[in-house]
Design an enzyme around this catalytic site. Structure first.
Site, PDB file in Angstrom:
ATOM      1  N   ARG A  90       0.816  -1.214   0.000  1.00 13.57           N
ATOM      2  CA  ARG A  90       0.000   0.000   0.000  1.00 13.57           C
ATOM      3  C   ARG A  90       0.848   1.262   0.000  1.00 13.57           C
ATOM      4  O   ARG A  90       0.361   2.334  -0.383  1.00 13.57           O
ATOM      5  CB  ARG A  90      -1.007  -0.013   1.148  1.00 13.57           C
ATOM      6  CG  ARG A  90      -2.164  -0.985   0.879  1.00 13.57           C
ATOM      7  CD  ARG A  90      -3.314  -0.769   1.843  1.00 13.57           C
ATOM      8  NE  ARG A  90      -2.908  -1.007   3.199  1.00 13.57           N
ATOM      9  CZ  ARG A  90      -3.100  -2.136   3.874  1.00 13.57           C
ATOM     10  NH1 ARG A  90      -3.714  -3.153   3.304  1.00 13.57           N
ATOM     11  NH2 ARG A  90      -2.683  -2.268   5.104  1.00 13.57           N
ATOM     12  N   GLU A 149       3.960 -10.202  15.788  1.00 16.49           N
ATOM     13  CA  GLU A 149       3.377 -10.662  17.053  1.00 16.49           C
ATOM     14  C   GLU A 149       3.898 -12.067  17.368  1.00 16.49           C
ATOM     15  O   GLU A 149       4.318 -12.365  18.477  1.00 16.49           O
ATOM     16  CB  GLU A 149       1.847 -10.645  16.925  1.00 16.49           C
ATOM     17  CG  GLU A 149       1.125 -10.712  18.251  1.00 16.49           C
ATOM     18  CD  GLU A 149      -0.392 -10.650  18.040  1.00 16.49           C
ATOM     19  OE1 GLU A 149      -1.104 -10.825  19.028  1.00 16.49           O
ATOM     20  OE2 GLU A 149      -0.845 -10.445  16.887  1.00 16.49           O
TER      21      GLU A 149
END
Lengths: 173, 173
Positions: free
Chosen positions: A58, A95
């Site tokens: 993006r 994570e």
């Protein structure tokens, strides 16, 4: 123009419990898109940026439009294995586990004034890896620019003394 | 300016026997980048394009810059699972197996004048799937624009009567 009104919240994407900020509703609105890019570029008009580095994928959406507006070149940072010539690679923590990004070794000349661009500043992991890649090549990181910041994730901390510019910041829900 | 000189050939990428046209050497050259985008936009200046559809991920590099130049919005077509809201999906054939692309259902309004943009026209599989997606949503495909065409792969045939514009065409080696 209130650009926040042009962004759509999508609950539980990409996974349960995440409220995703969908920028595609802004992108398809020509006035909002123009205003977003103008506001992303505003602090850099007189800074003689040499290269805009956009982070896959993006970041690519904003990077070249900003390169045109700021009379700079465009350099993609991509996921591993996508760039065809010799690359530098930098890993960063997720994570669970790690991911990595790459840049072409000849993409930045020593001393180049470089601006990092992405749509979203979240935890700052990818952006801080991008800073390291640019410095490895001898570039000067003039700033990091994002359309949206998720303020509650404290991504700016990971960027140290790199000046950060965002168009819209969101506090936690 | 000879833009072909700005593109780098990388042998054996992404696999043995393929001569890859690396556009990153063009992108980082601000004059070449500007000229490439000007030439991609040239046929569409008076065509009142509503939406530029860029195909992930190198189509994103050109799509928004063209949207700014042509006063249009930008719509991403992405790989499966990347777009957060409701999508239409279209599969297309690869050398072995199939792949798919998606577009948000609300990305295009019926009657919108739409321009498809990507860096490369090769076999035309992805671009022809993009045409189908836009038509499904009621959009009018005004054209398909590519920086580079690999002429020997005959991708234009797959695009039927969609007008194709390319900046650079390469014959087979």
């Amino acid at each position: 123009m209130d650009l926040k009104q042009c962004i759509r919240d999508v609950p539980d994407f990409p996974k349960q419990g995440i409220l995703f900020k969908d920028i595609t509703t802004l992108l398809k609105d020509r006035q909002a898109l123009k205003e977003a890019i103008d506001r992303m570029c505003a602090p850099y008009r007189d800074m003689e940026i040499d290269q805009i580095v956009g982070i896959e994928s993006r970041g690519f959406i904003f990077g070249t439009a900003m390169a045109m507006a700021l009379n700079a070149g465009f350099v993609p940072i991509r996921k591993p294995g996508k760039l065809p010539a010799e690359t530098e690679r930098e890993e960063y923590a997720l994570e669970y586990g790690t991911d990595a990004i790459e840049i072409h070794r000849d993409a930045i000349k020593p001393g180049d004034r470089v601006l990092i661009v992405d749509d979203l500043l979240a935890t700052g992991g990818t952006a801080s890896a991008a800073v390291k890649l640019i410095k490895k090549l001898g570039g000067r990181v003039t700033g990091a620019c994002f359309l949206v910041e998720l303020i509650f994730l404290n991504g700016r901390q990971k960027l140290g003394n790199v000046p950060v510019h965002v168009v819209m910041g969101f506090e936690g829900e």
